[in-house]
Design an enzyme around this catalytic site. Structure first.
Site, PDB file in Angstrom:
ATOM      1  N   ARG A 160      55.314  30.404  43.895  1.00  9.99           N
ATOM      2  CA  ARG A 160      54.349  31.272  44.566  1.00  9.99           C
ATOM      3  C   ARG A 160      54.269  30.980  46.054  1.00  9.99           C
ATOM      4  O   ARG A 160      53.523  31.653  46.758  1.00  9.99           O
ATOM      5  CB  ARG A 160      52.950  31.041  43.970  1.00  9.99           C
ATOM      6  CG  ARG A 160      52.555  32.036  42.882  1.00  9.99           C
ATOM      7  CD  ARG A 160      51.187  31.601  42.357  1.00  9.99           C
ATOM      8  NE  ARG A 160      50.398  32.697  41.878  1.00  9.99           N
ATOM      9  CZ  ARG A 160      50.359  33.068  40.591  1.00  9.99           C
ATOM     10  NH1 ARG A 160      51.117  32.481  39.683  1.00  9.99           N
ATOM     11  NH2 ARG A 160      49.568  34.059  40.224  1.00  9.99           N
ATOM     12  N   ARG A 202      41.999  44.759  32.544  1.00  5.09           N
ATOM     13  CA  ARG A 202      42.359  43.556  31.784  1.00  5.09           C
ATOM     14  C   ARG A 202      41.157  42.640  31.640  1.00  5.09           C
ATOM     15  O   ARG A 202      40.950  42.021  30.594  1.00  5.09           O
ATOM     16  CB  ARG A 202      43.511  42.820  32.486  1.00  5.09           C
ATOM     17  CG  ARG A 202      44.015  41.627  31.683  1.00  5.09           C
ATOM     18  CD  ARG A 202      45.271  41.017  32.267  1.00  5.09           C
ATOM     19  NE  ARG A 202      44.984  40.113  33.377  1.00  5.09           N
ATOM     20  CZ  ARG A 202      45.908  39.504  34.110  1.00  5.09           C
ATOM     21  NH1 ARG A 202      47.191  39.723  33.856  1.00  5.09           N
ATOM     22  NH2 ARG A 202      45.583  38.702  35.086  1.00  5.09           N
ATOM     23  N   LYS A 212      54.255  40.837  34.939  1.00  7.64           N
ATOM     24  CA  LYS A 212      55.198  39.733  34.724  1.00  7.64           C
ATOM     25  C   LYS A 212      55.150  39.211  33.286  1.00  7.64           C
ATOM     26  O   LYS A 212      56.177  38.979  32.670  1.00  7.64           O
ATOM     27  CB  LYS A 212      54.920  38.571  35.694  1.00  7.64           C
ATOM     28  CG  LYS A 212      55.013  38.961  37.162  1.00  7.64           C
ATOM     29  CD  LYS A 212      54.859  37.748  38.078  1.00  7.64           C
ATOM     30  CE  LYS A 212      53.514  37.064  38.002  1.00  7.64           C
ATOM     31  NZ  LYS A 212      52.404  37.837  38.628  1.00  7.64           N
ATOM     32  N   ARG A 248      42.826  37.166  45.138  1.00 11.56           N
ATOM     33  CA  ARG A 248      44.177  36.858  44.629  1.00 11.56           C
ATOM     34  C   ARG A 248      45.230  37.751  45.279  1.00 11.56           C
ATOM     35  O   ARG A 248      46.325  37.292  45.587  1.00 11.56           O
ATOM     36  CB  ARG A 248      44.213  37.012  43.107  1.00 11.56           C
ATOM     37  CG  ARG A 248      43.556  35.822  42.393  1.00 11.56           C
ATOM     38  CD  ARG A 248      43.037  36.185  41.021  1.00 11.56           C
ATOM     39  NE  ARG A 248      44.068  36.580  40.104  1.00 11.56           N
ATOM     40  CZ  ARG A 248      43.850  37.330  39.020  1.00 11.56           C
ATOM     41  NH1 ARG A 248      42.635  37.749  38.746  1.00 11.56           N
ATOM     42  NH2 ARG A 248      44.836  37.640  38.228  1.00 11.56           N
TER      43      ARG A 248
HETATM   44  P1  ADP Z   1      48.101  36.299  37.943  1.00 15.57           P
HETATM   45  O1  ADP Z   1      49.572  36.374  38.286  1.00 15.57           O
HETATM   46  O2  ADP Z   1      47.598  37.460  37.162  1.00 15.57           O
HETATM   47  O3  ADP Z   1      47.230  35.955  39.144  1.00 15.57           O
HETATM   48  P2  ADP Z   1      48.496  33.726  36.636  1.00 15.57           P
HETATM   49  O4  ADP Z   1      48.075  33.475  35.246  1.00 15.57           O
HETATM   50  O5  ADP Z   1      49.949  33.689  36.963  1.00 15.57           O
HETATM   51  O6  ADP Z   1      47.844  35.111  36.974  1.00 15.57           O
HETATM   52  O7  ADP Z   1      47.760  32.682  37.621  1.00 15.57           O
HETATM   53  C1  ADP Z   1      46.377  32.484  37.592  1.00 15.57           C
HETATM   54  C2  ADP Z   1      45.964  31.450  38.660  1.00 15.57           C
HETATM   55  O8  ADP Z   1      46.600  30.186  38.379  1.00 15.57           O
HETATM   56  C3  ADP Z   1      46.393  31.765  40.092  1.00 15.57           C
HETATM   57  O9  ADP Z   1      45.480  32.632  40.741  1.00 15.57           O
HETATM   58  C4  ADP Z   1      46.423  30.366  40.713  1.00 15.57           C
HETATM   59  O10 ADP Z   1      45.133  29.903  41.011  1.00 15.57           O
HETATM   60  C5  ADP Z   1      46.957  29.505  39.581  1.00 15.57           C
HETATM   61  N1  ADP Z   1      48.439  29.368  39.643  1.00 15.57           N
HETATM   62  C6  ADP Z   1      49.331  29.842  38.731  1.00 15.57           C
HETATM   63  N2  ADP Z   1      50.594  29.570  39.110  1.00 15.57           N
HETATM   64  C7  ADP Z   1      50.503  28.915  40.294  1.00 15.57           C
HETATM   65  C8  ADP Z   1      51.457  28.383  41.216  1.00 15.57           C
HETATM   66  N3  ADP Z   1      52.771  28.478  41.005  1.00 15.57           N
HETATM   67  N4  ADP Z   1      50.994  27.773  42.340  1.00 15.57           N
HETATM   68  C9  ADP Z   1      49.679  27.656  42.587  1.00 15.57           C
HETATM   69  N5  ADP Z   1      48.735  28.146  41.776  1.00 15.57           N
HETATM   70  C10 ADP Z   1      49.124  28.772  40.634  1.00 15.57           C
END
Ligand code: ADP
Length: 189
Positions: free
Chosen positions: A89, A128, A14, A145
């Site tokens: 999400r 990564r 993404k 995750r």
């Molecule tokens: P990835 O998609 O690689 O897991 P992100 O940087 O998008 O990484 O997100 C890292 C963490 O941040 C997630 O595992 C979650 O804990 C938190 N997070 C990010 N966006 C959201 C969201 N929209 N709702 C809830 N938690 C979020």
């Protein structure tokens, strides 16, 4: 005004694809993961709260996340359009985004889904983790995750399908080829 939701599992690409789309279409990029990591780095109260969830591979609670998203959006817009990366999400987050944009006279134009098999995601995220320094890019948290993604986030594919906004694209192979598919979908909107 184009508002794009870029959607997919952790490690699906993404962020990489968002950067390319931002350049091509002149959009603003909202990565909720980046917003939260900046709060952690700055040692804010919000960062401390977020860290407890992120380190376990869990999601930040919806009510808090929705407030963060609205504040981030209003700091950047009105603007040409936004790429939402990592938000929504959950289904409540998708409903909140729809309402928030409607209140501001706009809407999601398209949801772009990057499809990548789990075994490939794990390999990518472990790799990564060797360079990202991200505390959540270790094998145990990666697996948590992915489980959260399958349980709480992937139902959104159907939600956007029903909204008539979903375009799914193969998220592996050549980065430029994937990007070309995404651009095609955006240009069709
Ligand atoms: P990835 O998609 O690689 O897991 P992100 O940087 O998008 O990484 O997100 C890292 C963490 O941040 C997630 O595992 C979650 O804990 C938190 N997070 C990010 N966006 C959201 C969201 N929209 N709702 C809830 N938690 C979020």
């Amino acid at each position: 005004m184009k508002n794009i939701v870029i959607f997919g599992a952790p490690g699906s690409g993404k962020g990489t694809q968002s950067d390319l789309l931002v350049k091509k279409y002149g959009l603003r990029h909202i990565s909720t993961g980046d917003v939260l990591r900046a709060e952690i780095k700055n040692g804010t109260q919000l960062g401390q709260t977020a860290k407890a969830y992120i380190d376990k591979g869990q999601l930040i609670p919806d009510a808090l996340m929705i407030d963060i998203l609205a504040a981030t959006y209003d700091a950047l817009c009105p603007c040409e359009g936004v790429i939402f990366d990592g938000f929504p999400r959950t289904i409540p987050q998708a409903e909140a985004l729809k309402q928030m944009l409607a209140e501001r006279g706009t809407e999601v134009s398209v949801m772009l889904e990057l499809q990548v098999p789990d075994d490939m995601l794990i390999t990518r995220l472990v790799e990564r983790g060797k360079v990202s320094g991200r505390a959540d890019d270790n094998e145990e948290t990666i697996k948590a995750r992915l489980q959260v993604y399958h349980n709480q986030t992937s139902p959104l594919a159907q939600w956007y399908e029903q909204e008539g906004k979903r375009v799914a694209v193969k998220g592996y192979g050549d980065i430029a080829d994937i990007n070309a598919e995404l651009c095609k979908a955006i240009d069709n909107v």
